[in-house]
Motif scaffolding. Structure first.
Motif, mmCIF file in Angstrom:
data_model
loop_
_atom_site.group_PDB
_atom_site.id
_atom_site.type_symbol
_atom_site.label_atom_id
_atom_site.label_comp_id
_atom_site.label_asym_id
_atom_site.label_seq_id
_atom_site.Cartn_x
_atom_site.Cartn_y
_atom_site.Cartn_z
ATOM 1 N N ALA A 83 1.175 -1.378 0.230
ATOM 2 C CA ALA A 83 0.355 -0.019 0.251
ATOM 3 C C ALA A 83 1.061 1.095 -0.419
ATOM 4 O O ALA A 83 2.008 1.328 1.379
ATOM 5 N N VAL A 84 0.444 2.212 -1.169
ATOM 6 C CA VAL A 84 0.539 3.609 -0.908
ATOM 7 C C VAL A 84 -0.362 4.645 -0.354
ATOM 8 O O VAL A 84 -0.974 4.898 -1.545
ATOM 9 N N GLY A 85 -0.082 5.189 0.906
ATOM 10 C CA GLY A 85 -0.742 6.768 1.015
ATOM 11 C C GLY A 85 0.069 7.651 0.345
ATOM 12 O O GLY A 85 1.479 7.909 0.884
ATOM 13 N N ARG A 86 -1.127 8.416 -0.264
ATOM 14 C CA ARG A 86 -0.144 9.997 -0.331
ATOM 15 C C ARG A 86 -0.985 11.501 1.081
ATOM 16 O O ARG A 86 -2.092 10.897 0.780
ATOM 17 N N TYR A 87 0.103 12.235 1.458
ATOM 18 C CA TYR A 87 -0.911 12.800 2.396
ATOM 19 C C TYR A 87 -0.995 13.721 1.115
ATOM 20 O O TYR A 87 -0.367 14.629 0.316
ATOM 21 N N GLY A 88 -2.446 13.991 1.010
ATOM 22 C CA GLY A 88 -3.561 14.898 0.054
ATOM 23 C C GLY A 88 -3.495 14.662 -0.762
ATOM 24 O O GLY A 88 -4.490 13.338 -0.814
ATOM 25 N N VAL A 89 -4.423 15.394 -2.165
ATOM 26 C CA VAL A 89 -5.524 14.890 -3.528
ATOM 27 C C VAL A 89 -5.116 14.440 -3.968
ATOM 28 O O VAL A 89 -4.798 12.987 -4.183
ATOM 29 N N VAL A 106 -3.219 2.321 -4.420
ATOM 30 C CA VAL A 106 -2.996 3.515 -3.708
ATOM 31 C C VAL A 106 -4.058 3.999 -3.524
ATOM 32 O O VAL A 106 -5.291 4.755 -3.555
ATOM 33 N N CYS A 107 -3.650 4.861 -1.947
ATOM 34 C CA CYS A 107 -4.525 6.018 -1.187
ATOM 35 C C CYS A 107 -4.285 7.004 -1.216
ATOM 36 O O CYS A 107 -3.697 8.039 -1.031
ATOM 37 N N ASN A 108 -5.097 7.464 -1.379
ATOM 38 C CA ASN A 108 -5.349 9.256 -1.304
ATOM 39 C C ASN A 108 -5.651 9.889 -0.205
ATOM 40 O O ASN A 108 -6.928 9.549 0.230
ATOM 41 N N VAL A 109 -6.394 11.338 0.193
ATOM 42 C CA VAL A 109 -7.177 12.161 0.963
ATOM 43 C C VAL A 109 -8.020 13.257 0.103
ATOM 44 O O VAL A 109 -8.081 14.407 0.421
ATOM 45 N N PRO A 110 -8.689 12.630 -0.619
ATOM 46 C CA PRO A 110 -9.825 13.404 -1.783
ATOM 47 C C PRO A 110 -10.588 14.977 -1.246
ATOM 48 O O PRO A 110 -10.502 15.818 -2.063
ATOM 49 N N ASP A 111 -10.619 14.643 -0.092
ATOM 50 C CA ASP A 111 -12.090 15.481 0.657
ATOM 51 C C ASP A 111 -11.682 16.105 1.715
ATOM 52 O O ASP A 111 -12.173 17.093 2.356
ATOM 53 N N TYR A 112 -10.140 16.065 2.246
ATOM 54 C CA TYR A 112 -9.987 16.434 3.509
ATOM 55 C C TYR A 112 -9.802 18.128 3.805
ATOM 56 O O TYR A 112 -10.390 18.492 4.567
ATOM 57 N N GLY A 113 -9.249 18.521 2.572
ATOM 58 C CA GLY A 113 -8.921 20.161 2.302
ATOM 59 C C GLY A 113 -10.143 20.632 1.786
ATOM 60 O O GLY A 113 -10.020 21.937 1.291
ATOM 61 N N THR A 114 -11.223 20.658 1.487
ATOM 62 C CA THR A 114 -12.292 21.045 0.921
ATOM 63 C C THR A 114 -12.990 22.423 1.063
ATOM 64 O O THR A 114 -12.590 23.352 0.505
ATOM 65 N N GLU A 115 -13.267 22.954 2.250
ATOM 66 C CA GLU A 115 -13.502 23.429 3.009
ATOM 67 C C GLU A 115 -11.575 25.029 3.136
ATOM 68 O O GLU A 115 -12.594 25.782 2.286
ATOM 69 N N SER A 116 -11.112 24.003 3.301
ATOM 70 C CA SER A 116 -9.980 24.758 3.635
ATOM 71 C C SER A 116 -9.201 25.452 2.326
ATOM 72 O O SER A 116 -8.964 26.458 1.441
ATOM 73 N N VAL A 117 -9.370 25.090 1.063
ATOM 74 C CA VAL A 117 -8.976 25.472 -0.140
ATOM 75 C C VAL A 117 -10.510 26.361 -0.919
ATOM 76 O O VAL A 117 -9.687 26.944 -1.357
ATOM 77 N N SER A 118 -10.993 25.644 -0.929
ATOM 78 C CA SER A 118 -12.110 26.149 -1.415
ATOM 79 C C SER A 118 -12.290 27.927 -0.579
ATOM 80 O O SER A 118 -12.116 28.916 -1.112
#
Length: 338
Positions: A83-89, A106-118
């Motif tokens: 498994a590979v996990g990336r910090y981010g989208v 392969v894993c990411n975190v696609p929605d963690y920064g939705t509010e912050s980035v917008s």
């Protein structure tokens, strides 16, 4: 957490070994808690090149990456990785096809920064449109003239264009509408004329011609690299601002500099850059009409903790035989190992 001195040695009794290839965070306490709860060994690889990374990650079951490139050569040097996990989208530094061929999830975190980035996209849009940074520099220099910053417009009656109507793009559209903008969107996956999250979808060319704010929210792929270049900027109205919180490679920065210098664009708000960190002598840094931030749109205290926890949890879940919350190639979870 294991120190760099014992990075290549598995802790006795550890059920799984997870190596963080690189990380510039101030603390890994969140990640360590997740690993401890799973009975996993967590190792931070020491700084260095590819050889040092391979040595530190020997025997690894999973990798967590921030900037490091994960390609076929690295995977072949670490045959135990599952498994590979990336910090981010975005996962543009991870060769997903090579991982899939080798049965590596392969894993990411696609929605963690939705509010912050917008939030950040809206802030950049307003700062660039109102020329806030330019005014700030003027006040500090003892000047307060109006002529230098004209024209500046109110929000009402202006059009906000969102390119890419995923989670972050949709959140940005919602916030722009709340401010009083008319919002339109463009997305290659969506049919023009349709409505998504209350946003009318139009062809990209129409959006570029009409929008007073063009906010980019697309991943960096072969099809989006250079998405906004000289030809696209030639369509944009001269009182528009360009906002990019996605990936620097989506915009041709040389073409953007030309458009700004020639007055064919009112301004730009950029959190991401083709070269990061942005060199201090880059032409963009010399333009008063540009607002620059250092690829930190993702950051808030809330999003930071969520990103760290979920990145490691995704890897733990794969190694434990569970389906993680976020995986880009789920077929490998059902298709066995290499």
């Amino acid at each position: 957490m294991s120190t760099t001195a014992d990075a290549a040695t598995r802790t006795a009794g550890a059920a799984m070994r997870i190596v963080i290839t690189d990380c510039d965070h101030d603390s890994l306490a969140v990640e360590q808690r997740v690993a401890d709860e799973a009975g996993a060994e967590l190792v931070l690889a020491p700084p260095g090149g590819r050889e040092q990374l391979v040595a530190a990650a020997a025997g690894a079951d999973g990798l967590v990456v921030q900037y490091a490139r994960v390609d076929a050569a690295l995977l072949d040097a670490l045959p135990g990785v599952r498994a590979v996990g990336r910090y981010g989208v975005g996962v543009d530094t991870v060769d997903v096809a090579a991982c899939t061929e080798r049965g590596v999830a392969v894993c990411n975190v696609p929605d963690y920064g939705t509010e912050s980035v917008s939030d950040h996209a809206i802030a950049l849009a307003l700062a660039a449109a109102r020329r806030i940074a330019w005014m700030d520099r003027g006040v500090r220099a003892g000047t307060a003239g109006l002529d230098a910053v004209r024209p500046v417009h109110q929000v009402g009656g202006r059009v906000f264009g969102v390119v890419g109507l995923g989670l972050i793009g949709a959140a940005t559209a919602r916030k722009a509408a709340g401010l009083g903008y008319e919002v339109i969107g463009a997305d290659s996956r969506l049919e023009p004329g349709s409505t998504v999250a209350g946003v009318r979808v139009v062809p990209l060319e129409e959006l570029l011609r009409r929008a007073h704010v063009i906010s980019l929210h697309v991943p960096l792929t072969e099809s989006t690299r250079g998405l906004v270049g000289a030809a696209e900027l030639a369509l944009v109205r001269p009182d528009a601002v360009l906002v990019n919180t996605s990936r620097g490679g989506v915009v041709d920065s040389a073409a953007l500099v030309d458009a700004l210098r020639e007055g064919r664009l009112h301004g730009a708000g950029l959190d991401v850059h083709e070269v990061e960190p942005l060199p201090v002598d880059h032409p963009l840094a010399a333009l008063d009409t540009v607002v620059l931030t250092p690829h930190l749109a993702w950051y808030s205290e809330e999003s930071y903790g969520e990103l760290k926890r979920r990145t490691v949890q995704n890897v733990v879940d794969v190694l434990a035989g569970r389906r993680p919350r976020d995986v880009l190639n789920p077929e490998v979870l059902d298709g066995g190992r290499r």
